[in-house]
Design a protein around this motif. Structure first.
Motif, PDB file in Angstrom:
ATOM      1  N   LYS A   1      11.046   2.469  -7.724  1.00 23.45           N
ATOM      2  CA  LYS A   1      11.252   3.853  -7.305  1.00 23.45           C
ATOM      3  C   LYS A   1      10.006   4.411  -6.635  1.00 23.45           C
ATOM      4  O   LYS A   1       8.884   3.944  -6.855  1.00 23.45           O
ATOM      5  CB  LYS A   1      11.627   4.711  -8.521  1.00 23.45           C
ATOM      6  N   TRP A   2      10.217   5.427  -5.839  1.00 27.26           N
ATOM      7  CA  TRP A   2       9.102   6.106  -5.179  1.00 27.26           C
ATOM      8  C   TRP A   2       8.271   6.922  -6.160  1.00 27.26           C
ATOM      9  O   TRP A   2       7.215   7.434  -5.798  1.00 27.26           O
ATOM     10  CB  TRP A   2       9.621   6.982  -4.043  1.00 27.26           C
ATOM     11  N   THR A   3       8.745   7.033  -7.385  1.00 24.32           N
ATOM     12  CA  THR A   3       7.945   7.673  -8.433  1.00 24.32           C
ATOM     13  C   THR A   3       7.025   6.675  -9.124  1.00 24.32           C
ATOM     14  O   THR A   3       6.302   7.046 -10.054  1.00 24.32           O
ATOM     15  CB  THR A   3       8.875   8.327  -9.473  1.00 24.32           C
ATOM     16  N   ASP A   4       7.038   5.418  -8.702  1.00 22.09           N
ATOM     17  CA  ASP A   4       6.145   4.407  -9.257  1.00 22.09           C
ATOM     18  C   ASP A   4       4.694   4.876  -9.129  1.00 22.09           C
ATOM     19  O   ASP A   4       4.326   5.509  -8.132  1.00 22.09           O
ATOM     20  CB  ASP A   4       6.340   3.094  -8.496  1.00 22.09           C
ATOM     21  N   PRO A   5       3.859   4.597 -10.135  1.00 20.04           N
ATOM     22  CA  PRO A   5       2.458   5.036 -10.077  1.00 20.04           C
ATOM     23  C   PRO A   5       1.718   4.587  -8.815  1.00 20.04           C
ATOM     24  O   PRO A   5       0.809   5.285  -8.349  1.00 20.04           O
ATOM     25  CB  PRO A   5       1.838   4.407 -11.321  1.00 20.04           C
ATOM     26  N   THR A   6       2.113   3.436  -8.242  1.00 23.89           N
ATOM     27  CA  THR A   6       1.439   2.967  -7.035  1.00 23.89           C
ATOM     28  C   THR A   6       1.679   3.908  -5.855  1.00 23.89           C
ATOM     29  O   THR A   6       0.813   4.061  -4.991  1.00 23.89           O
ATOM     30  CB  THR A   6       1.906   1.552  -6.648  1.00 23.89           C
ATOM     31  N   VAL A   7       2.853   4.537  -5.816  1.00 20.63           N
ATOM     32  CA  VAL A   7       3.152   5.493  -4.743  1.00 20.63           C
ATOM     33  C   VAL A   7       2.304   6.745  -4.915  1.00 20.63           C
ATOM     34  O   VAL A   7       1.717   7.258  -3.952  1.00 20.63           O
ATOM     35  CB  VAL A   7       4.650   5.852  -4.732  1.00 20.63           C
ATOM     36  N   VAL A   8       2.231   7.231  -6.153  1.00 20.77           N
ATOM     37  CA  VAL A   8       1.416   8.409  -6.428  1.00 20.77           C
ATOM     38  C   VAL A   8      -0.043   8.141  -6.089  1.00 20.77           C
ATOM     39  O   VAL A   8      -0.734   8.990  -5.501  1.00 20.77           O
ATOM     40  CB  VAL A   8       1.568   8.836  -7.905  1.00 20.77           C
ATOM     41  N   ASP A   9      -0.517   6.938  -6.418  1.00 21.59           N
ATOM     42  CA  ASP A   9      -1.903   6.577  -6.104  1.00 21.59           C
ATOM     43  C   ASP A   9      -2.145   6.582  -4.592  1.00 21.59           C
ATOM     44  O   ASP A   9      -3.171   7.076  -4.117  1.00 21.59           O
ATOM     45  CB  ASP A   9      -2.232   5.189  -6.670  1.00 21.59           C
ATOM     46  N   ALA A  10      -1.201   6.021  -3.828  1.00 23.64           N
ATOM     47  CA  ALA A  10      -1.359   5.969  -2.372  1.00 23.64           C
ATOM     48  C   ALA A  10      -1.336   7.371  -1.773  1.00 23.64           C
ATOM     49  O   ALA A  10      -2.115   7.688  -0.857  1.00 23.64           O
ATOM     50  CB  ALA A  10      -0.274   5.099  -1.752  1.00 23.64           C
ATOM     51  N   LEU A  11      -0.443   8.215  -2.263  1.00 24.13           N
ATOM     52  CA  LEU A  11      -0.390   9.594  -1.779  1.00 24.13           C
ATOM     53  C   LEU A  11      -1.680  10.335  -2.121  1.00 24.13           C
ATOM     54  O   LEU A  11      -2.172  11.141  -1.325  1.00 24.13           O
ATOM     55  CB  LEU A  11       0.811  10.319  -2.379  1.00 24.13           C
ATOM     56  N   THR A  12      -2.228  10.055  -3.293  1.00 30.29           N
ATOM     57  CA  THR A  12      -3.500  10.685  -3.692  1.00 30.29           C
ATOM     58  C   THR A  12      -4.613  10.280  -2.735  1.00 30.29           C
ATOM     59  O   THR A  12      -5.423  11.111  -2.304  1.00 30.29           O
ATOM     60  CB  THR A  12      -3.863  10.284  -5.130  1.00 30.29           C
ATOM     61  N   THR A  13      -4.641   8.985  -2.386  1.00 27.57           N
ATOM     62  CA  THR A  13      -5.643   8.492  -1.433  1.00 27.57           C
ATOM     63  C   THR A  13      -5.469   9.151  -0.072  1.00 27.57           C
ATOM     64  O   THR A  13      -6.442   9.610   0.544  1.00 27.57           O
ATOM     65  CB  THR A  13      -5.533   6.962  -1.284  1.00 27.57           C
ATOM     66  N   LEU A  14      -4.234   9.203   0.395  1.00 25.43           N
ATOM     67  CA  LEU A  14      -3.962   9.813   1.695  1.00 25.43           C
ATOM     68  C   LEU A  14      -4.280  11.303   1.677  1.00 25.43           C
ATOM     69  O   LEU A  14      -4.748  11.875   2.663  1.00 25.43           O
ATOM     70  CB  LEU A  14      -2.498   9.574   2.066  1.00 25.43           C
ATOM     71  N   GLY A  15      -4.048  11.918   0.508  1.00 25.79           N
ATOM     72  CA  GLY A  15      -4.323  13.344   0.359  1.00 25.79           C
ATOM     73  C   GLY A  15      -5.791  13.691   0.533  1.00 25.79           C
ATOM     74  O   GLY A  15      -6.140  14.817   0.915  1.00 25.79           O
ATOM     75  N   LYS A  16      -6.684  12.718   0.266  1.00 28.07           N
ATOM     76  CA  LYS A  16      -8.122  12.962   0.473  1.00 28.07           C
ATOM     77  C   LYS A  16      -8.401  13.331   1.925  1.00 28.07           C
ATOM     78  O   LYS A  16      -9.256  14.161   2.218  1.00 28.07           O
ATOM     79  CB  LYS A  16      -8.933  11.711   0.110  1.00 28.07           C
ATOM     80  N   LEU A  17      -7.676  12.675   2.831  1.00 30.09           N
ATOM     81  CA  LEU A  17      -7.814  12.985   4.247  1.00 30.09           C
ATOM     82  C   LEU A  17      -7.079  14.268   4.595  1.00 30.09           C
ATOM     83  O   LEU A  17      -7.644  15.171   5.227  1.00 30.09           O
ATOM     84  CB  LEU A  17      -7.276  11.828   5.089  1.00 30.09           C
ATOM     85  N   PHE A  18      -5.839  14.373   4.180  1.00 30.68           N
ATOM     86  CA  PHE A  18      -4.997  15.487   4.592  1.00 30.68           C
ATOM     87  C   PHE A  18      -5.526  16.846   4.126  1.00 30.68           C
ATOM     88  O   PHE A  18      -5.363  17.854   4.821  1.00 30.68           O
ATOM     89  CB  PHE A  18      -3.573  15.293   4.072  1.00 30.68           C
TER      90      PHE A  18
END
Length: 442
Positions: free
Chosen positions: A230-247
């Motif tokens: 699922k897109w709620t998998d912790p790996t997805v949240v981690d990737a969004l967190t990383t991308l959020g550093k830029l955004f």
């Protein structure tokens, strides 16, 4: 014309080796028509999304096929909605013989509807010899090979102004965190670090895919692409967190989040390579070079260059790709000649025609890199080939269009909302999962 003839003659040798048959005169003509004009009087109709210079350059490939086989060709541009156009033509009894399909999900859809002919044994043999397993897998549905990936895109390239990096005193980064740190140094020198094309949701999916592939790894990437996790998998949240550093860092993005959301892809390239630079770097695929060169007169390799999308954390540098696969329709009026075109497209000879014309990358590992017209294109092609089976196809292109390919909906819109406010990655992951579950039907 002489140059093309030379290419075709030397390419015949490759065709002979690939087919294990006489392809250049003498003996029995092969299905690809190796110079025997075995398809004289026949016409192959080809449909695809290409227009403008891409259509013109593909026509050079089709013309080379005509010169080789005697078969005439007719190209029909479908626009972006290939599925609808091809479906209408099939229903109207006017199906093309070959379609260039730009998405894995659409290829699968065509196969499941029973529209496609499996590639014959000769084509399969050539594809096996000339393409990495990963490209054969992306052309396969239910253990049957239908698609031949003729044109590829390298979507793990970050393009930059060498002058801007030099003035800021920074070099090409080796990690994602270093790229962000370099960006802050660049912005301190008076120029925004990144131009982000947030008005186009597809560019944001590409950002996510590169971060996710590097950070989570290829197995998780494959599972998420198939919605096996699922897109709620912790790996997805981690990737969004990383991308959020830029955004979330207004210092890094030209115009901040609002400016990014009002910038489309061509505009994002203009902000770096246009007459009035607003940013030093723009992330997108190898096709950035074409815009920088053709629209803004930049010399690729001199005042426009790229570095590979850097690895995130302990991960490896990602290689995300897209591409266009040729398929043969069952209902085409001349599907046999269409299969002969497929056999030709599988050869390095065919790829060399467009490589020499420019604006093209081939996943064909037998294509001589010298066929490419400049060092930068040669480097991106080499990176793509050297990645071998570690290449991963654009995840959104593998998804149902309702989730991964619709403007103002699904992943595109949700990531635009995340760019607007990246404060809650877990909430964004939950929204992505809800949209994915609906689109995938699970």
């Amino acid at each position: 014309m002489m140059r093309r003839r030379t290419t075709l003659i030397t390419g015949c040798t490759a065709l002979v080796l690939a087919l294990g048959a006489t392809a250049c005169g003498g003996g029995d003509p092969v299905s690809a028509g190796g110079g025997d004009k075995s398809l004289d009087g026949q016409t192959v109709t080809v449909a695809g999304v290409w227009s403008g210079s891409e259509q013109q350059n593909f026509q050079k490939v089709l013309d080379a096929f005509t010169e080789k086989t005697g078969a005439k060709t007719q190209f029909v541009s479908t626009g972006d909605n290939v599925s609808t156009v091809v479906g209408s033509k099939i229903e109207g009894g006017n199906a093309p013989d070959v379609v260039m399909v730009p998405q894995v999900g659409v290829l699968k859809q065509f196969a499941e509807k029973g529209w496609l002919k499996p590639l014959d044994k000769d084509v399969q043999s050539t594809v096996k010899d000339n393409f990495a397993q990963v490209w054969r897998d992306y052309g396969t549905v239910d253990d049957t090979l239908y698609g031949l990936y003729f044109k590829a895109a390298h979507k793990s390239t970050v393009w930059y102004s060498p002058e801007a990096l030099e003035q800021a005193g920074v070099k090409e980064p080796k990690t994602f965190d270093e790229m962000l740190e370099n960006g802050k140094t660049i912005s301190d020198s008076g120029l925004a670090a990144f131009s982000v094309a947030g008005q186009d949701g597809w560019t944001l999916t590409d950002w996510f895919e590169n971060v996710y592939l590097s950070q989570a790894g290829p197995e998780k990437y494959d599972a998420l692409a198939a919605h096996e996790i699922k897109w709620t998998d912790p790996t997805v949240v981690d990737a969004l967190t990383t991308l959020g550093k830029l955004f979330k860092d207004k210092q890094l993005i030209a115009g901040g989040q609002k400016g990014a959301l009002n910038t489309d892809f061509p505009g994002s390239v203009e902000k770096v390579f246009g007459p009035k630079a607003e940013a030093a770097m723009v992330y997108e695929g190898d096709f950035v070079a074409g815009v920088a060169k053709d629209q803004f007169g930049r010399t690729i390799g001199t005042d426009a260059d790229f570095f590979p999308f850097p690895p995130v954390g302990d991960g490896k540098a990602p290689v995300v790709s897209g591409g266009d696969a040729a398929v043969v329709l069952k209902d085409g009026k001349n599907s046999e000649a269409g299969m002969a075109l497929m056999e030709y497209l599988a050869t390095p000879e065919a790829a060399a025609v467009w490589a020499e014309a420019g604006g093209f990358l081939s996943p064909n590992k037998k294509l001589d890199l010298a066929s490419y017209g400049d060092d930068v294109t040669r480097a991106t092609a080499e990176s793509l080939i050297n990645a071998g089976d570690s290449v991963r196809f654009d995840m959104s292109d593998q998804a149902p269009a309702a989730f991964g390919g619709t403007k103002g909906a699904g992943e595109w819109k949700i990531l635009q909302d995340f760019l607007r406010d990246p404060a809650d990655p877990a909430k964004t992951a939950a929204e992505l999962e809800a949209a994915a579950a609906k689109a995938y039907g699970n």
